[in-house]
Design a protein around this motif. Structure first.
Motif, PDB file in Angstrom:
ATOM      1  N   GLY A 632       0.809  -1.218   0.000  1.00  0.00           N
ATOM      2  CA  GLY A 632       0.000   0.000   0.000  1.00  0.00           C
ATOM      3  C   GLY A 632       0.836   1.258   0.000  1.00  0.00           C
ATOM      4  N   TYR A 633       1.876   1.282   0.835  1.00  0.00           N
ATOM      5  CA  TYR A 633       2.707   2.477   0.953  1.00  0.00           C
ATOM      6  C   TYR A 633       3.515   2.717  -0.318  1.00  0.00           C
ATOM      7  N   GLN A 634       4.049   1.651  -0.918  1.00  0.00           N
ATOM      8  CA  GLN A 634       4.815   1.828  -2.149  1.00  0.00           C
ATOM      9  C   GLN A 634       3.926   2.393  -3.259  1.00  0.00           C
ATOM     10  N   ARG A 683      -7.981   7.002   3.741  1.00  0.00           N
ATOM     11  CA  ARG A 683      -8.709   5.769   4.098  1.00  0.00           C
ATOM     12  C   ARG A 683      -7.806   4.546   4.168  1.00  0.00           C
ATOM     13  N   GLY A 684      -6.662   4.608   3.455  1.00  0.00           N
ATOM     14  CA  GLY A 684      -5.753   3.473   3.441  1.00  0.00           C
ATOM     15  C   GLY A 684      -4.742   3.546   4.552  1.00  0.00           C
ATOM     16  N   LEU A 685      -3.718   4.368   4.379  1.00  0.00           N
ATOM     17  CA  LEU A 685      -2.648   4.450   5.368  1.00  0.00           C
ATOM     18  C   LEU A 685      -3.180   4.861   6.746  1.00  0.00           C
ATOM     19  N   LEU A 703       0.934   2.779  10.027  1.00  0.00           N
ATOM     20  CA  LEU A 703       2.012   3.732   9.785  1.00  0.00           C
ATOM     21  C   LEU A 703       3.288   3.033   9.322  1.00  0.00           C
ATOM     22  N   PRO A 704       4.048   3.676   8.435  1.00  0.00           N
ATOM     23  CA  PRO A 704       5.381   3.157   8.096  1.00  0.00           C
ATOM     24  C   PRO A 704       6.262   3.103   9.338  1.00  0.00           C
ATOM     25  N   ALA A 705       7.240   2.227   9.304  1.00  0.00           N
ATOM     26  CA  ALA A 705       8.105   2.025  10.476  1.00  0.00           C
ATOM     27  C   ALA A 705       8.809   3.301  10.906  1.00  0.00           C
ATOM     28  N   THR A 706       9.073   4.209   9.981  1.00  0.00           N
ATOM     29  CA  THR A 706       9.839   5.423  10.294  1.00  0.00           C
ATOM     30  C   THR A 706       8.978   6.554  10.825  1.00  0.00           C
ATOM     31  N   TRP A 707       7.672   6.371  10.863  1.00  0.00           N
ATOM     32  CA  TRP A 707       6.784   7.430  11.343  1.00  0.00           C
ATOM     33  C   TRP A 707       6.467   7.194  12.824  1.00  0.00           C
ATOM     34  N   ASP A 708       6.735   8.172  13.646  1.00  0.00           N
ATOM     35  CA  ASP A 708       6.365   8.093  15.056  1.00  0.00           C
ATOM     36  C   ASP A 708       5.238   9.043  15.414  1.00  0.00           C
ATOM     37  N   GLN A 709       4.758   9.806  14.419  1.00  0.00           N
ATOM     38  CA  GLN A 709       3.656  10.719  14.712  1.00  0.00           C
ATOM     39  C   GLN A 709       2.922  11.091  13.433  1.00  0.00           C
TER      40      GLN A 709
END
Length: 913
Positions: A632-634, A683-685, A703-709
């Protein structure tokens, strides 16, 4: 010209007659009086700027007028539904210089804002800024020239007068005349109804041929001479207007616009600032994604067009028309508007949704079918009876039902649904009747195309794309019928949905190949001829095979539509997503319609290999729906990056399947492509949706691994606007909720909140606390993730939900930067699943390349099977991060799949093996 057009234009001629004395109203011989005193240009707060690039598309679009052109080339001007002029160019000449300097040679930079676009022309003796804007609600275009020069400067503008109605109407031959007193050209035709004007207070005609001369094919030209002192005090305006209501209306518009340019510019700025201030705002750690989201809202909003003969609705996209009267797809399309409606709902533009749906309802056929397309000149032709395009598709009709249900779920606007109910019901019943053989699947045959409109895969009998829409339309209609009190219809629609789901699994699933087939097919006596292009012989052979087939077993992107709404078997969906996310279907810049491994694949074909951001959005939505966030993220980031690749701020219609390059005939500002930045992000991420008639807010972020907020402001649900923020720290995830602009302690007015943030598969959620008190939760697993789901009702705002957990293992790949003209080369991370023993990865890469993958885990890596573990260890704040390197052998012209097993060291104190 047909007799129908002539009659209509003759009728218009009576409407458009005005006394000659009215035509000169407001004219002045004092040129300086009508110049624009310099003013400070306000800003809406958004801008994209760079050096100009030869041939890149740009547009400047309002509700009623538009400029389409290419950097360092010419542009054309439209006042809907009229093409006023084209081949507009500038040149410059300094006093005492014999040389005429072409603007295309010295255009150095472009700056795009929602309210205006600015080109800078730079020379050693002068700088000219050309500021182009279309007042939001005026049938007009304004160009302002901000001149700085050490010598008197003459700007010459050349253009070709057209006054042509948009396709397919055409019009009679335009006549061009010059009004010396008014310093303006009139473009007219025999009825004096269709009128265009272009002028400037400083304009001097240097090209209109005397009547006795033979007509010649050459552009018209006017010049504007600017003295340095004059330039210091004034901006030089050029105004273009158009009218289908005669010269009097055109003249009044011209005078009104010329006399209020600063006010109209400020109105533009305020309009686009309000678009951002009053709708959903998202702040992520990725500034580029944030900007792509904001620009996508602008791009969609600019697709709302007000046609004086037809009304206001959503058009499909924009490109210059060249020698034709077809500016891309700048007319109304049913399915384009409806796929875009999900984005409008996502960012809270209720009025825009009602406008789009209301326009389609206005032109709905008596039997319930929704139009496929409506030309901007439809009122002047027998569009709905004499042309095949109005009713060409089968998909707009179920999409129409889906969009109404989606709008009601989010808004709770019962009154709108009540007004539209007869239209919605007739649309559903039309689609239901197209299942002529009673097998539970609606048909393309005799109804219209679904997705594929022609070529190798056409005609399908029952396309899987159409079935995904039919199932969701049935589910949506069941809700709406219950809302309207028609329980019998609600039960019928729900039964139709379940029957169609079973039929889809039974009909399309190819167990030995792991994907869903494209369509059922009625055998054809005649074999289709393969289009010219690569591998034609192979494609022709495959067409011969398919001519006799009853099932077209091609691997396409179209099952992603059913995945969007979670309609397919969960286990089979896992395999389908491996296909959709793999290198044969997905490029760095988006999803192909058909697999690169197919014998039918042609990277230059409209339907059989090209990449569409629309498809990419479908894949992103399907992947997030089934817990596959890496795919989804890609896909989401491929679309987001396209916002900055060609036409600044806008996403194109389609690109090559082999190289990162848009088709020349692509609509470079395609509205549903913009929508596929919005909807997959919201609606996705973020998993952010309103349900139950605006009474339930669901927040299910992956959330992607690099996102903390991440934070969200003004999410629209019912009559509310809600703010949410999420923060992750070591062993804790916190969600804060409040009403936008509301005081503390406000009740949530019956809102139900359902939170289900995704955690790695090997994480352990220990507790969920609401404002400090423990609340029950449940764990749901899907795909690569697990969710901790908690339901909150009747809680005072603001409140906070805190999830305490033991960290798990996450993997990420940096988004592949898009390089113009490059082949696809980025790593495809298809699956990442961690458990107590280790981490299992399924990945694809190009032969001969080595890729880094980043693993974040509280556990230490011991070894990796099929990969090399990097030496360095990085503290990411919550867990340790290690990089592993994977090398792919094989042909460098294709993608190869590999599985990698990462083994973790036993935890301290654990028993040995």
């Amino acid at each position: 010209m047909g007799i129908e057009k002539i009659i209509v234009l003759l009728l218009f001629s009576f409407m458009c007659s005005v006394p000659a004395s009215a035509l000169m109203s407001g004219q002045s011989d004092n040129a300086e009086k009508d110049l624009v005193p310099r003013f400070e240009f306000p800003r809406s707060g958004m801008e994209l700027a760079r050096r100009t690039r030869q041939g890149e598309f740009f547009d400047v679009v309002g509700r009623r007028a538009a400029v389409f052109g290419y950097e360092n080339r010419s542009c054309e001007a439209w006042v809907y539904p009229l093409k006023i002029l084209d081949d507009f160019r500038l040149s410059f000449q300094l006093e005492g210089y014999p040389l005429e300097i072409q603007g295309s040679e010295i255009a150095k930079s472009i700056a795009v804002r929602p309210e205006a676009t600015t080109f800078v022309y730079s020379h050693a003796a002068f700088t000219v800024r050309q500021i182009i804007f279309t007042p939001v609600d005026e049938p007009a275009i304004v160009m302002l020239f901000d001149v700085e020069s050490v010598l008197p400067l003459t700007i010459t503008a050349s253009f070709r007068p057209r006054l042509r109605l948009m396709w397919p109407a055409g019009s009679m031959t335009a006549n061009l005349s010059w009004d010396e007193r008014g310093r303006v050209y009139y473009l007219t035709e025999e009825t004096n109804c269709l009128v265009g004007m272009i002028g400037s207070p400083l304009a001097e005609d240097i090209s209109v041929m005397p009547y006795q001369e033979e007509p010649r094919d050459q552009p018209n030209r006017f010049r504007m001479r600017i003295l340095p002192d004059e330039a210091r005090r004034f901006l030089i305006p050029v105004v273009i207007v158009g009218s289908a209501e005669g010269r009097g209306y055109a003249q009044a518009t011209y005078n009104g616009v010329l006399g209020s340019i600063p006010r109209l510019y400020a109105k533009n700025v305020e309009y686009y600032a309000n678009l951002q201030r009053e709708t959903l705002e998202i702040a992520t750690p990725d500034d580029k994604l944030n900007r792509a989201f904001a620009w996508a809202k602008v791009g969609i909003d600019k697709g709302i067009v007000d046609n004086p003969m037809l009304g206001t609705g959503l058009v499909a996209g924009f490109r210059s028309s060249g020698e034709s009267e077809r500016p891309g797809f700048a007319w109304y399309f049913g399915r384009d508007a409806l796929w875009t409606a999900f984005a409008l709902i996502s960012y809270g533009d209720w009025a825009g949704v009602r406008t789009a749906l209301g326009f389609l309802a206005k032109y709905q056929r008596a039997d319930g079918k929704i139009p496929h397309e409506i030309a901007q000149s439809a009122a002047l032709t027998g569009w709905f009876t004499n042309y095949p395009y109005a009713w060409a598709s089968a998909d707009a009709t179920p999409l129409y039902v889906i969009a109404h249900a989606d709008y009601w779920r989010a808004s709770g606007d019962v009154e709108f649904i009540r007004r539209q109910w007869d239209s919605i019901r007739r649309a559903y019943e039309f689609s239901a009747k197209t299942d002529t053989d009673g097998n539970g699947l609606i048909e393309n045959t005799g109804v219209g195309h679904g997705w594929v409109e022609g070529g190798a895969l056409y005609p399908p009998h029952e396309e899987i794309y159409l079935q995904g829409l039919w199932i969701e339309a049935s589910r949506g209609l069941a809700e709406l019928a219950a809302l309207m009190g028609d329980m019998k219809l609600a039960q019928t629609a729900q039964a139709n949905a379940e029957r169609a789901r079973a039929a889809v699994e039974r009909t399309y699933w190819l167990a030995d190949r792991g994907f869903y087939a494209f369509a059922t097919h009625r055998p054809q006596m005649q074999i289709a001829e393969a289009e010219r292009g690569p591998n034609r012989e192979s494609r022709q052979k495959r067409l011969a095979e398919l001519s006799r087939a009853t099932l077209i077993d091609e691997d396409t992107v179209l099952p992603a539509v059913a995945l969007w709404w979670g309609l397919l078997d969960a286990g089979r969906a896992e395999s389908e997503l491996d296909h959709l996310g793999g290198g044969a279907m997905m490029t760095d810049w988006g999803a192909r319609l058909i697999s690169r491994e197919s014998q039918l694949y042609d990277p230059l074909s409209y339907h059989y290999g090209s990449v569409w951001p629309l498809f990419t959005g479908w894949v992103a939505m399907g992947a997030y729906r089934y817990g596959r966030p890496h795919i989804g993220y890609q896909a989401l980031m491929a679309n987001a990056q396209l916002s900055f690749e060609g036409a600044l701020g806008y996403v194109t219609e389609l690109l090559s399947g082999e190289f990162n390059a848009a088709f020349g005939r692509s609509s470079h500002h395609q509205v549903w492509s913009e929508a596929m930045v919005i909807t997959p992000l919201v609606r996705g991420l973020l998993g952010l949706e309103a349900r139950a008639g605006g009474r339930e807010l669901r927040f299910m972020p992956q959330l992607p691994a690099t996102w903390d907020q991440v934070s969200v402001r003004r999410f629209a649900i019912g009559g509310e606007r809600v703010d949410l923020s999420l923060r992750r720290s070591a062993g804790q995830l916190r969600i804060d909720v409040g009403r936008s602009g509301a005081a503390a302690g406000d009740r949530s007015r019956g809102l139900k909140f359902t939170f289900g943030p995704a955690f790695p598969s090997d994480a352990r959620v220990r507790a969920v606390k609401l404002n400090g008190r423990r609340v029950p939760f449940r764990i749901e697993r899907m795909g690569e993730i697990q969710r901790a789901i908690v339901t909150i009702e009747d809680e005072s705002l603001p409140f906070a939900a805190v999830f305490d957990y033991d960290e798990g293992t996450e993997v990420y790949v940096e988004p592949q930067p898009l390089e113009p003209g490059a082949r696809s080369q980025g790593l495809r991370l298809l699956r990442a699943f961690a458990n107590a023993d280790g981490l299992r990865l399924i990945i694809e890469g190009v032969g001969g390349k080595t890729y880094p993958l980043y693993v974040r885990s509280p556990r230490e890596i011991e070894r990796a099977s099929g990969a090399r573990v990097g030496e360095s260890v990085k503290e990411s704040g919550r867990v340790k991060e290690r990089v592993i390197y994977v090398t792919f052998d094989g042909d460098p012209e294709r993608y190869w799949r590999r599985e990698v097993a990462v083994i973790f060291k036993p935890a301290r104190g654990a028993k040995g093996e």
